[in-house]
Design an enzyme around this catalytic site. Structure first.
Site, short mmCIF file in Angstrom:
data_model
loop_
_atom_site.label_atom_id
_atom_site.label_comp_id
_atom_site.label_asym_id
_atom_site.label_seq_id
_atom_site.Cartn_x
_atom_site.Cartn_y
_atom_site.Cartn_z
N ASP A 10 18.72 66.05 28.05
CA ASP A 10 18.66 64.81 27.30
C ASP A 10 19.90 64.81 26.40
OD1 ASP A 10 17.69 62.46 25.99
OD2 ASP A 10 16.89 63.74 24.40
N ASP A 12 20.48 62.50 23.00
CA ASP A 12 20.16 62.32 21.58
C ASP A 12 19.17 63.38 21.11
OD1 ASP A 12 21.79 60.06 21.39
OD2 ASP A 12 20.16 58.71 21.96
N ASP A 21 22.19 55.84 18.75
CA ASP A 21 21.98 54.43 18.42
C ASP A 21 21.83 54.25 16.91
OD1 ASP A 21 22.08 53.78 21.10
OD2 ASP A 21 19.92 53.59 21.34
N ASP A 96 18.51 58.00 27.40
CA ASP A 96 18.23 56.59 27.15
C ASP A 96 19.24 56.01 26.15
OD1 ASP A 96 17.01 54.15 27.35
OD2 ASP A 96 15.16 54.70 26.30
N ASP A 179 13.70 66.13 23.92
CA ASP A 179 12.96 66.07 22.65
C ASP A 179 12.01 64.89 22.55
OD1 ASP A 179 14.20 63.75 20.64
OD2 ASP A 179 15.55 64.38 22.23
#
Length: 273
Positions: A10, A12, A21, A96, A179
């Site tokens: 992942d 972030d 973001d 994402d 996470d």
């Protein structure tokens, strides 16, 4: 070294130590507007809207890039990535966030070349100089059908696709690090020979802890970049040692060696539960 290990990160709060973001929104001074609009639309759609608002207020792409270039990252993350790559692992990102944020950050950190694939929401600068952020999965046309994931991205389906690019005979083994809530679905797609590394006391850790038996993969939690590096390299070494042991046991010719076989192997590292 091993060419049979796929490490999926992942981004972030896993590679970097914050949410990219939120970092951009906060650093550019648009937190209040973001919080005002958050209840009204999906996160991915909101980020595209926020990029429009940021552009309308005179903020440039160069200013966004400068903000991304000072994003916080634990000092052991880059060495961990480089070590995993040096050991022959296939490194990939499933996030994402968006391509513009991730590629800008990786380039600034000097680690773009270590990843074979980035799976994330499209992000590009249009002719007006505004950053557009689109959904990975166009939920306005069709649903991806997963009730665990946000409408714009099912990470589980991405893991399925990656797994299906390899034949059964290639015997690929996955290590997944994440996470967030969105990392729970892919954890359920891993197999018994794989490893799941959830960040402790983060949403995916909490979800897994509710019923760890649902995750077939071996689970190894981590707290920060230092522990991430330690556990990741231990797991990679564990797999390499197991592969060497299988090779030796399957090749009876090695029994004629005058040097004891166990002396030719690296010492096994203990892996934390």
């Amino acid at each position: 070294m091993s060419n049979n290990i796929v490490v999926v990160f992942d981004f972030d709060k896993t590679i970097i130590d914050c949410d990219s973001d939120n970092w951009v929104i906060d650093e550019l001074g648009f937190t209040d507007l973001f919080n005002q609009l958050l209840p009204t639309m999906p996160w991915n759609s909101l980020m595209d809207r926020m990029m429009m608002e940021i552009h309308s207020n005179g903020k440039t792409i160069e200013e966004i890039e400068k903000v991304l270039q000072r994003i916080p990252i634990h000092h052991r993350i880059i060495p961990a990535i480089k070590s995993a790559h040096a050991l022959g692992c296939d490194l990939r990102i499933v996030s994402d966030a968006n391509t513009f944020f991730i590629e800008t950050i990786l380039k600034n950190l000097g680690i773009s070349e270590y990843f074979t694939e980035i799976n994330t929401n499209p992000g590009y600068v249009n002719q007006q100089g505004r950053l557009r952020i689109l959904p990975y999965h166009d939920f306005n046309k069709d649903s991806h059908g997963c009730i665990l994931c946000p409408p714009n991205m099912c990470k589980g389906l991405i893991i399925d696709r990656i797994q299906n690019t390899f034949s059964e005979g290639e015997n690929k083994r996955f290590i997944y690090l994440g996470d967030g809530i969105g990392d729970y679905c892919p954890s359920l797609r891993l197999r018994e020979k794989d490893f799941m590394m959830p960040r402790k006391n983060f949403p995916v850790w909490d979800l897994i802890c509710k019923d760890p038996s649902l995750v077939k993969a071996e689970i190894h939690g981590w707290c920060d970049g230092e522990e991430l590096e330690q556990i990741l390299i231990q797991l990679i070494n564990k797999i390499i040692i197991e592969e060497n042991a299988q090779f030796i046991s399957s090749d009876c010719k090695l029994q004629t060696l005058s040097i004891p076989v166990h002396e030719t192997l690296p010492k096994a590292l203990s892996v934390r539960p």
